[in-house]
Design a protein around this motif. Structure first.
Motif, PDB file in Angstrom:
ATOM      1  N   TYR A 237       0.774  -1.240   0.000  1.00  0.00           N
ATOM      2  CA  TYR A 237       0.000   0.000   0.000  1.00  0.00           C
ATOM      3  C   TYR A 237       0.809   1.296   0.000  1.00  0.00           C
ATOM      4  O   TYR A 237       0.312   2.322  -0.465  1.00  0.00           O
ATOM      5  CB  TYR A 237      -0.922   0.021   1.230  1.00  0.00           C
ATOM      6  N   HIS A 238       2.000   1.305   0.549  1.00  0.00           N
ATOM      7  CA  HIS A 238       2.717   2.558   0.775  1.00  0.00           C
ATOM      8  C   HIS A 238       3.005   3.272  -0.549  1.00  0.00           C
ATOM      9  O   HIS A 238       3.439   2.637  -1.522  1.00  0.00           O
ATOM     10  CB  HIS A 238       4.029   2.292   1.516  1.00  0.00           C
ATOM     11  N   LEU A 259      -0.582   2.231  11.997  1.00  0.00           N
ATOM     12  CA  LEU A 259      -0.507   2.767  10.643  1.00  0.00           C
ATOM     13  C   LEU A 259      -1.649   3.754  10.408  1.00  0.00           C
ATOM     14  O   LEU A 259      -2.814   3.458  10.675  1.00  0.00           O
ATOM     15  CB  LEU A 259      -0.574   1.642   9.612  1.00  0.00           C
ATOM     16  N   GLY A 260      -1.303   4.912   9.872  1.00  0.00           N
ATOM     17  CA  GLY A 260      -2.308   5.924   9.594  1.00  0.00           C
ATOM     18  C   GLY A 260      -2.966   5.720   8.242  1.00  0.00           C
ATOM     19  O   GLY A 260      -2.442   5.018   7.368  1.00  0.00           O
ATOM     20  N   ASP A 347      11.163   6.703   8.040  1.00  0.00           N
ATOM     21  CA  ASP A 347      11.039   5.929   6.801  1.00  0.00           C
ATOM     22  C   ASP A 347       9.589   5.807   6.349  1.00  0.00           C
ATOM     23  O   ASP A 347       9.270   5.980   5.167  1.00  0.00           O
ATOM     24  CB  ASP A 347      11.631   4.530   6.991  1.00  0.00           C
ATOM     25  N   ILE A 348       8.688   5.504   7.276  1.00  0.00           N
ATOM     26  CA  ILE A 348       7.297   5.254   6.908  1.00  0.00           C
ATOM     27  C   ILE A 348       6.593   6.556   6.524  1.00  0.00           C
ATOM     28  O   ILE A 348       5.585   6.541   5.789  1.00  0.00           O
ATOM     29  CB  ILE A 348       6.550   4.551   8.066  1.00  0.00           C
ATOM     30  N   SER A 349       7.123   7.694   6.969  1.00  0.00           N
ATOM     31  CA  SER A 349       6.508   8.990   6.653  1.00  0.00           C
ATOM     32  C   SER A 349       6.942   9.525   5.292  1.00  0.00           C
ATOM     33  O   SER A 349       6.380  10.521   4.818  1.00  0.00           O
ATOM     34  CB  SER A 349       6.862  10.013   7.745  1.00  0.00           C
ATOM     35  N   ARG A 350       7.910   8.859   4.681  1.00  0.00           N
ATOM     36  CA  ARG A 350       8.423   9.339   3.400  1.00  0.00           C
ATOM     37  C   ARG A 350       7.317   9.310   2.336  1.00  0.00           C
ATOM     38  O   ARG A 350       6.720   8.269   2.071  1.00  0.00           O
ATOM     39  CB  ARG A 350       9.586   8.455   2.954  1.00  0.00           C
ATOM     40  N   GLY A 351       7.028  10.441   1.747  1.00  0.00           N
ATOM     41  CA  GLY A 351       5.997  10.528   0.725  1.00  0.00           C
ATOM     42  C   GLY A 351       4.586  10.516   1.281  1.00  0.00           C
ATOM     43  O   GLY A 351       3.620  10.541   0.517  1.00  0.00           O
ATOM     44  N   ALA A 356       1.282   9.332   8.580  1.00  0.00           N
ATOM     45  CA  ALA A 356       1.630   7.933   8.340  1.00  0.00           C
ATOM     46  C   ALA A 356       1.480   7.085   9.598  1.00  0.00           C
ATOM     47  O   ALA A 356       1.238   5.883   9.507  1.00  0.00           O
ATOM     48  CB  ALA A 356       3.059   7.830   7.818  1.00  0.00           C
ATOM     49  N   LEU A 357       1.635   7.680  10.752  1.00  0.00           N
ATOM     50  CA  LEU A 357       1.531   6.946  12.015  1.00  0.00           C
ATOM     51  C   LEU A 357       0.415   7.538  12.865  1.00  0.00           C
ATOM     52  O   LEU A 357       0.340   8.747  13.063  1.00  0.00           O
ATOM     53  CB  LEU A 357       2.855   6.993  12.777  1.00  0.00           C
ATOM     54  N   ASP A 358      -0.432   6.653  13.367  1.00  0.00           N
ATOM     55  CA  ASP A 358      -1.540   7.061  14.228  1.00  0.00           C
ATOM     56  C   ASP A 358      -1.768   5.960  15.264  1.00  0.00           C
ATOM     57  O   ASP A 358      -2.559   5.042  15.056  1.00  0.00           O
ATOM     58  CB  ASP A 358      -2.799   7.290  13.410  1.00  0.00           C
ATOM     59  N   PRO A 359      -1.062   6.023  16.396  1.00  0.00           N
ATOM     60  CA  PRO A 359      -1.166   4.960  17.405  1.00  0.00           C
ATOM     61  C   PRO A 359      -2.326   5.151  18.373  1.00  0.00           C
ATOM     62  O   PRO A 359      -2.376   4.473  19.409  1.00  0.00           O
ATOM     63  CB  PRO A 359       0.170   5.078  18.135  1.00  0.00           C
TER      64      PRO A 359
END
Length: 421
Positions: A237-238, A259-260, A347-351, A356-359
């Motif tokens: 998905y990313h 994961l957001g 890394d996960i926020s790239r683009g 990107a993160l929602d805990p």
């Protein structure tokens, strides 16, 4: 809590479903299948032993029902081990480990062989030739946190007997052998590891040229368990880290609650396969991923299933086999650190950006208790059937496998199926 969650995903049944079911069963009765349909030859009376079964050049498919999809396929299976080194990408530092300029990926490859009774795992001293009947679809398997490489063997061996080549690397920093100790902080780099080992297997030469020749690189899929399910979500998905050319994906008990929504960008046929009594990855996380994922996506809930059940582990006289697994993971130190900060967050926020993160919906690891009602054998039967059906539907175009997964499987008393077509 489970009843409330189910009410959000109502079952849909009707006369059309019944009509399709009848048609499905009528057609299924006429279809042949694999080595099991090769007739026994009768020998003279003085030698009553039947001749061994052999694999047909192009095995036909058995009807897509639970019994056939969960049973061994028309092939045997064997494995080969390799060590692939990607010199184009580094391994980052990890606690006491200073890092490395390359990424070393010990990899086990599961593949179909003949005769169908052959089973070779771990690899035998001499290579067993790949079965005829290829080329075969190529899959990459992503393991979970602290894995020694054996947690996926029950699924990977099963897929190999049904004519799939499965490439299973040990990731540099999330496996049980990781220098500095296993960690999730490198998870965003693992999709590229999967792509790399798939390319390497397709390019093998010399004594392993038969394995490369048997690969159908036009039909590729990915699957993963636990933290490997997180890798699968990123790879599917990313918007930046996703792999091109992936036609089907399976995430078993995926770690994903943090994961957001912006991560779930690209549509890929996805099967999400959790247990509702999982104490390491509570069911709320996979349900949330199903809601966020773009269609087509299927959520198959194994009611009363556990995290341990996917690994064929079960301890008698416990309310839940996951309880000691939880303690083992906590004691390992692998979950130390905040995944929402540091290298993984970057890394996960790239683009994607900060969304990107929602805990916000995550609960502390192993903080919830559930009553296990599904045994490991039953869970593995359902997981094998659902996983195989998803790949058969999307990589081999089998309508009966798609019907089984989205409609027929839901009739099992311990399964709940929800579909976004």
């Amino acid at each position: 809590m489970l009843q409330q969650a189910r009410s959000r995903f109502p079952r849909q049944r009707g006369s059309l479903s019944a009509l399709l079911s009848a048609l499905f069963l009528m057609l299924g009765a006429t279809l042949g299948g694999g080595c099991d349909d090769v007739p026994w030859k009768h020998n003279p009376p003085d030698n009553p032993e039947p001749e061994p079964r052999t694999c047909p050049a192009k095995p036909s498919h058995r009807p897509a029902v639970l019994e056939s999809l969960s049973a061994e396929g028309p092939y045997g299976f064997a494995t080969r081990d390799f060590v692939f080194v990607d010199t184009s990408r580094p391994t980052p530092p990890n606690r006491t480990f200073p890092g490395a300029p390359s990424r070393t990926l010990p990899t086990r490859v599961y593949y179909p062989v003949c005769p169908p009774t052959s089973q070779a795992s771990p690899p035998p001293p001499q290579r067993i030739p790949v079965a005829s009947g290829g080329p075969f679809p190529l899959l990459a398997y992503a393991h979970g946190l602290t894995s020694q490489g054996d947690t996926g063997r029950h699924i990977n061996e099963h897929l190999a007997t049904h004519g799939y080549i499965v490439v299973a690397p040990l990731f540099p920093l999330s496996s049980g052998r990781a220098p500095g100790g296993p960690t999730l902080m490198d998870a965003a780099n693992q999709p590229a590891d999967m792509a790399f080992v798939m390319r390497q297997v397709a390019m093998l030469s010399g004594a392993d040229a038969d394995l490369a020749a048997a690969v159908d690189s036009r039909r590729r899929g990915i699957l993963g368990f636990s933290a490997g399910g997180l890798t699968v979500f990123i790879a599917a998905y990313h918007p930046v880290l996703a792999l091109d050319g992936i036609q089907a994906a399976v995430a078993q008990a995926p770690v994903s609650c943090f994961l957001g929504a912006p991560v779930f960008q690209r549509p890929v046929p996805m099967l999400i396969l959790p247990g509702t009594a999982d104490e390491l990855v509570p069911i709320a996380g996979p349900r949330r991923a199903f809601e966020l994922a773009p269609p087509p996506v299927t959520l198959v809930e194994l009611v009363g299933g556990t995290h341990s059940g996917f690994m064929n582990r079960e301890i008698p006289f416990l309310n839940n086999t996951d309880t000691p697994e939880c303690q083992r993971l906590l004691d390992s130190g692998a979950t130390q650190g905040d995944i929402t900060t540091g290298q993984f967050a970057e890394d996960i926020s790239r683009g994607v950006g900060p969304g990107a993160l929602d805990p916000s919906t995550c609960t502390p690891l192993c903080s919830e208790s559930f009553q296990q009602t599904m045994g490991a054998s039953r869970q593995l039967t359902l997981a094998r059937a659902a996983t195989l059906a998803h790949f058969e539907a999307n990589l081999r175009g089998r309508w009966d496998a798609a019907y089984f997964l989205t409609t027929h499987l839901d009739r099992e008393p311990d399964v709940e199926v929800h579909v976004k077509p």
